[in-house]
Design a protein around this motif. Structure first.
Motif, short mmCIF file in Angstrom:
data_model
loop_
_atom_site.label_atom_id
_atom_site.label_comp_id
_atom_site.label_asym_id
_atom_site.label_seq_id
_atom_site.Cartn_x
_atom_site.Cartn_y
_atom_site.Cartn_z
N LEU A 70 0.98 -1.09 0.07
CA LEU A 70 -0.12 -0.09 -0.07
C LEU A 70 0.68 1.37 -0.05
O LEU A 70 0.40 2.38 0.33
CB LEU A 70 -0.82 -0.04 1.33
N CYS A 71 1.95 1.19 -0.54
CA CYS A 71 2.88 2.48 -0.53
C CYS A 71 2.18 3.45 -1.31
O CYS A 71 2.46 4.80 -0.96
CB CYS A 71 4.30 1.95 -1.33
N GLY A 72 1.50 3.24 -2.41
CA GLY A 72 0.62 4.29 -3.22
C GLY A 72 -0.21 4.88 -2.13
O GLY A 72 -0.50 6.07 -2.25
N VAL A 73 -0.97 4.21 -1.41
CA VAL A 73 -1.86 4.94 -0.60
C VAL A 73 -1.08 5.92 0.59
O VAL A 73 -1.56 6.87 0.52
CB VAL A 73 -2.84 3.86 0.51
N TYR A 74 -0.10 5.35 0.95
CA TYR A 74 0.92 6.06 1.85
C TYR A 74 1.34 7.30 1.41
O TYR A 74 1.49 8.52 1.88
CB TYR A 74 1.92 5.31 2.61
N SER A 75 1.84 7.16 -0.11
CA SER A 75 2.23 8.35 -0.70
C SER A 75 1.24 9.42 -1.04
O SER A 75 1.52 10.87 -0.94
CB SER A 75 2.89 7.79 -2.15
N LEU A 83 0.26 -1.43 -6.27
CA LEU A 83 -0.59 -0.53 -7.21
C LEU A 83 0.09 -0.02 -8.41
O LEU A 83 1.12 0.56 -8.56
CB LEU A 83 -0.96 0.98 -6.11
N GLY A 84 -0.83 0.03 -9.30
CA GLY A 84 -0.52 0.71 -10.79
C GLY A 84 -1.08 1.99 -10.96
O GLY A 84 -1.82 2.64 -10.09
N ILE A 85 -0.73 2.43 -12.28
CA ILE A 85 -1.23 3.81 -12.49
C ILE A 85 -2.83 4.02 -12.29
O ILE A 85 -3.28 4.90 -11.75
CB ILE A 85 -0.83 4.08 -13.90
N PRO A 86 -3.48 3.24 -13.02
CA PRO A 86 -5.03 3.37 -12.77
C PRO A 86 -5.41 3.40 -11.23
O PRO A 86 -6.31 4.20 -10.97
CB PRO A 86 -5.60 2.00 -13.53
N GLU A 87 -4.89 2.61 -10.56
CA GLU A 87 -5.28 2.53 -9.15
C GLU A 87 -4.81 3.95 -8.32
O GLU A 87 -5.34 4.37 -7.49
CB GLU A 87 -4.66 1.38 -8.49
N MET A 88 -3.54 4.26 -8.70
CA MET A 88 -3.02 5.70 -8.14
C MET A 88 -3.96 6.87 -8.67
O MET A 88 -4.22 7.66 -7.67
CB MET A 88 -1.61 5.78 -8.74
N ARG A 89 -4.35 6.82 -9.90
CA ARG A 89 -5.41 7.89 -10.42
C ARG A 89 -6.62 7.79 -9.47
O ARG A 89 -6.92 8.87 -8.96
CB ARG A 89 -5.77 7.66 -11.87
N ARG A 90 -7.11 6.66 -9.11
CA ARG A 90 -8.32 6.49 -8.36
C ARG A 90 -8.09 7.12 -7.06
O ARG A 90 -8.74 7.81 -6.51
CB ARG A 90 -8.56 4.96 -8.29
#
Length: 181
Positions: A16-21, A62-69
């Motif tokens: 979940l590093c994307g969430v934390y970022s 997480l990939g790009i689409p999930e990061m956009r979301r």
């Protein structure tokens, strides 16, 4: 805009590093507004925004689409709870950089003002992090793995060898704060 420094939120054994970022970027863009309680609420909102993809996010990242979301969900949260909007740009999505110095120079222009960058680091990390500032020798990070800096000399846009860190230049989001009308 003056930034009030707090330690970045960190993660455990998850993808979940994307969430934390996104939370750490929001903390930098809305100094003092993202209390611990609000950060917990934001975490809940972001995780729920992943929907059926949550299990894959936890185990695979997480990939790009999930990061956009996630960034879109963070914008809604900011509008509702932080009295501001979170804007997203992807200026390097289709740009190829032959050298890391060219990417860092472009990125530096984007983070000089009131913006931060969420970037994807490739090997050896495979990790989303936040670039808060760029100095002549380092990228200063707000990072969920507690990395403080990455030396510019270690960066590569190609295959990472030895102590090099690959930057996925197309995996770059420039986030800014905007006032609400």
């Amino acid at each position: 805009m003056a930034r009030v420094w707090r330690e970045p939120y960190t993660q455990g054994l998850d993808g979940l590093c994307g969430v934390y970022s996104v939370i750490n970027a929001t903390q930098l863009l809305f100094p003092g507004a993202l209390t611990v309680a609000r950060a917990e609420d934001m975490f809940d909102v972001l995780v729920k925004s992943l929907g059926d993809g949550l299990l894959a996010a936890v185990t695979d990242g997480l990939g790009i689409p999930e990061m956009r979301r996630l960034i879109d969900a963070a914008d809604i949260f900011a509008r509702k709870h932080l009295n501001g909007a979170l804007t997203r740009r992807e200026p390097y999505r289709r740009t190829k950089f032959a050298r890391p110095a060219a990417f860092v120079a472009a990125l530096q222009r984007d983070v000089e003002g009131a913006s931060v960058a969420v970037i994807g680091l490739g090997a050896p990390y495979e990790h989303w992090t936040v670039v808060e500032k760029i100095t002549p020798k380092t990228l200063k990070l707000a990072d969920s793995l507690e990395m403080k800096t990455v030396a510019r000399a270690r960066l590569t846009v190609g295959t990472a060898r030895g102590a090099q860190v690959r930057i996925d230049t197309g995996h770059t989001f420039i986030l800014s704060r905007e006032a609400l009308p």
